[in-house]
Design a protein around this motif. Structure first.
Motif, PDB file in Angstrom:
ATOM      1  N   LEU A 260     -46.217  15.529  84.370  1.00 50.84           N
ATOM      2  CA  LEU A 260     -45.778  14.898  85.617  1.00 50.84           C
ATOM      3  C   LEU A 260     -46.934  14.747  86.602  1.00 50.84           C
ATOM      4  N   SER A 261     -47.759  15.771  86.728  1.00 51.78           N
ATOM      5  CA  SER A 261     -48.869  15.709  87.694  1.00 51.78           C
ATOM      6  C   SER A 261     -49.832  14.581  87.363  1.00 51.78           C
ATOM      7  N   ILE A 262     -50.173  14.434  86.080  1.00 49.23           N
ATOM      8  CA  ILE A 262     -51.078  13.348  85.696  1.00 49.23           C
ATOM      9  C   ILE A 262     -50.393  11.996  85.876  1.00 49.23           C
ATOM     10  N   ALA A 263     -49.093  11.913  85.562  1.00 49.61           N
ATOM     11  CA  ALA A 263     -48.355  10.660  85.768  1.00 49.61           C
ATOM     12  C   ALA A 263     -48.303  10.299  87.247  1.00 49.61           C
ATOM     13  N   TYR A 264     -48.112  11.297  88.117  1.00 46.71           N
ATOM     14  CA  TYR A 264     -48.122  11.051  89.567  1.00 46.71           C
ATOM     15  C   TYR A 264     -49.486  10.490  89.993  1.00 46.71           C
ATOM     16  N   TYR A 265     -50.530  11.097  89.504  1.00 51.87           N
ATOM     17  CA  TYR A 265     -51.898  10.667  89.851  1.00 51.87           C
ATOM     18  C   TYR A 265     -52.127   9.220  89.421  1.00 51.87           C
TER      19      TYR A 265
END
Length: 535
Positions: A109-114
């Motif tokens: 999720l964190s990489i997708a948010y970025y």
């Protein structure tokens, strides 16, 4: 009661000091003692020398799932990631990722948010972004760790995610299916091959197939395949994949690159509802078009919304199914609807383009500067006569040119469910959602070039980019529905949210910074409740 107890190791001769704590054991009804080694006794000074503590082994994320507890006050940007958190809940993405990737869904999720927030930014800049933003993982992920994360994403877990997402919406809408090409310089990837490059780049490529919901406007499924596989060959595998995922019936929209008699028969065999583009040269189309060409251009069949003529008629499809296990074939007629369209504007555009092309060909012939790739067109549309006196004379073959222009402005669709021509056209034109999704993947989410060195890393990275595409598609849909694109760009809206800060204090609720009326209005239009001062 606490006391110091000394005990000598008979083998080593070293004397150790223990802290002994006495207590009453209610179950055994007797006094007991707990001992803890506090050090060894120095033989000369007789003082207790503390022993060194063993280093504790740190196991990342396995000891306790979830973000690490706040140990220090921190201020970070939160407004955009708050938006993504709510979208993830609305779409079920967070819940489904957690079920499929319990140990790594926060990193995904964190990489997708970025990727969603930072337009065209490489993953190498993720640590900088993570250090100033609040996000699900709550920590920095280095390039090496991200590669390990991608490699850990298994095909089984991905398929389960598709299955869970599909249950939320698959049977409620038509799904647009299409493929695109992704160029690569890598020589280590097995599926990188030369093929028909849809970006017109002279590079080897992999192909990516995508299934996209037309009402939800969200991507549902994708598959990576070799770069030399043509569109028409991918449909059978799509049907097999949907059957494996447990979806025996669904509705699909396809462009004419997927048309073949075999594919149509397979769609009927699997009881799929379909809408597909077809060439006018097909016998099943040409026969009926010639009989209604004059009738369909009456005012009765004119659509003011699309500014064209739309005509439908029921036809029979000659269904054929091979049965190898019985050594025979099933032949029968299946119901189908033929939708025919004529656009005067498109006819004029086609004719102008054709005339310009013919003029260029004629100049090439008259000047003697023939192009090898144009030889077939020279022979089809012109006669070239060379005489000693008059030189080169180029004469147009009027019959061939008239035949070429005969179907300008016409196009057709085939369906086994949709009876109305205008409804079919509306659904088919929404298929461009897939084209826009491919543009987002390639441009905004940095999939223009494949830049990984292993198959597992590539598969995992594309999956994370696919998750980011869900967030982008959701935001785009809401902005279109609320007409936000008239005054805003997608990046402008995200930047507006990204200004909102949060303040974290150990043992206290998360404090959210000031939110303007403009920001609250944007949240509302994206169907997200604005954050409150305490979360």
């Amino acid at each position: 009661m606490t006391a110091i107890v000394y005990q000598t190791n008979k083998k080593t001769g070293v004397t150790y000091a223990y802290e002994s704590i006495s207590y009453w054991d209610k179950e055994k009804q007797q006094s007991r003692a707990k001992r803890k080694c506090i050090g060894r006794v120095d033989p000369e000074t007789k003082k207790v020398v503390p022993t060194r503590k063993k280093k504790q082994r740190v196991v990342e994320e396995k000891a306790k799932r979830g973000p690490a507890p706040i140990t220090a006050s921190a201020r970070s940007f939160y407004g955009a990631t708050y938006l993504f958190d709510r979208i993830g809940k609305n779409t079920g993405v967070i819940e489904d990722l957690k079920a499929c990737f319990p140990d790594s869904y926060r990193q995904i999720l964190s990489i997708a948010y970025y990727l969603t927030l930072e337009d065209k930014s490489p993953l190498s800049r993720f640590p900088r972004w993570a250090s100033i933003h609040r996000h699900p993982y709550g920590d920095v992920i280095s390039s090496q760790r991200s590669s390990e994360l991608f490699a850990s994403i298994t095909e089984e877990a991905k398929q389960r995610f598709f299955r869970l997402q599909g249950k939320r919406r698959l049977e409620k809408e038509f799904m647009a299916y299409d493929t695109t090409s992704v160029s690569s310089y890598s020589k280590c990837l097995r599926q990188v091959r030369y093929g028909k490059n849809k970006d017109h780049e002279h590079l080897p490529q992999i192909n990516l197939a995508l299934l996209f919901g037309q009402q939800s406007r969200l991507p549902f499924y994708y598959r990576k395949l070799a770069g030399n596989i043509s569109d028409v060959k991918t449909l059978k595998k799509l049907l097999a994949d949907m059957n494996t995922l447990g979806y025996k019936k669904f509705k699909v929209v396809l462009d004419r690159g997927f048309y073949s008699a075999t594919n149509i028969n397979d769609l009927y065999k699997h009881h799929m509802k379909f809408l597909i583009g077809a060439k006018l040269s097909l016998k099943v189309v040409k026969t009926h078009l010639d009989t209604v060409r004059d009738t369909m251009c009456n005012w009765t069949y004119y659509s003011q919304d699309y500014q064209l003529y739309a005509y439908s008629l029921p036809i029979a499809w000659n269904y054929v199914q091979d049965r190898p296990y019985k050594g025979d074939k099933i032949k029968a007629n299946r119901r189908m609807y033929l939708h025919l369209y004529y656009s005067p504007e498109r006819a004029l555009e086609d004719e102008i383009a054709f005339n310009n092309r013919m003029a260029d060909l004629q100049k090439e012939l008259e000047s003697g500067q023939r192009h090898p790739d144009h030889e077939k067109q020279y022979a089809k549309y012109f006669e070239v006569k060379i005489t000693p006196i008059r030189g080169t004379k180029v004469v147009a073959i009027e019959e061939a040119m008239a035949e070429a222009k005969h179907n300008y402005g016409y196009f057709t669709l085939l369906s086994n469910e949709i009876k109305d021509a205008v409804t079919a056209l509306e659904i088919y034109r929404n298929k461009d959602l897939v084209e826009k999704a491919f543009d987002n993947l390639k441009e905004r989410l940095s999939l223009r070039r494949v830049a990984v060195s292993s198959e597992k890393s590539l598969d995992g990275k594309i999956f994370v980019q696919f998750i980011a595409l869900i967030f982008l598609s959701y935001i785009t849909k809401k902005m279109q529905e609320t007409n936000l694109f008239k005054k805003h760009t997608l990046q402008g809206v995200l930047d507006e949210f990204d200004m909102i800060e949060c303040f974290e204090v150990p043992g206290q609720q998360l404090q959210v910074g000031e939110t303007t009326k403009r920001q609250m209005d944007l949240y509302t239009k994206l169907d997200v409740t604005p954050p409150t001062s305490l979360q």
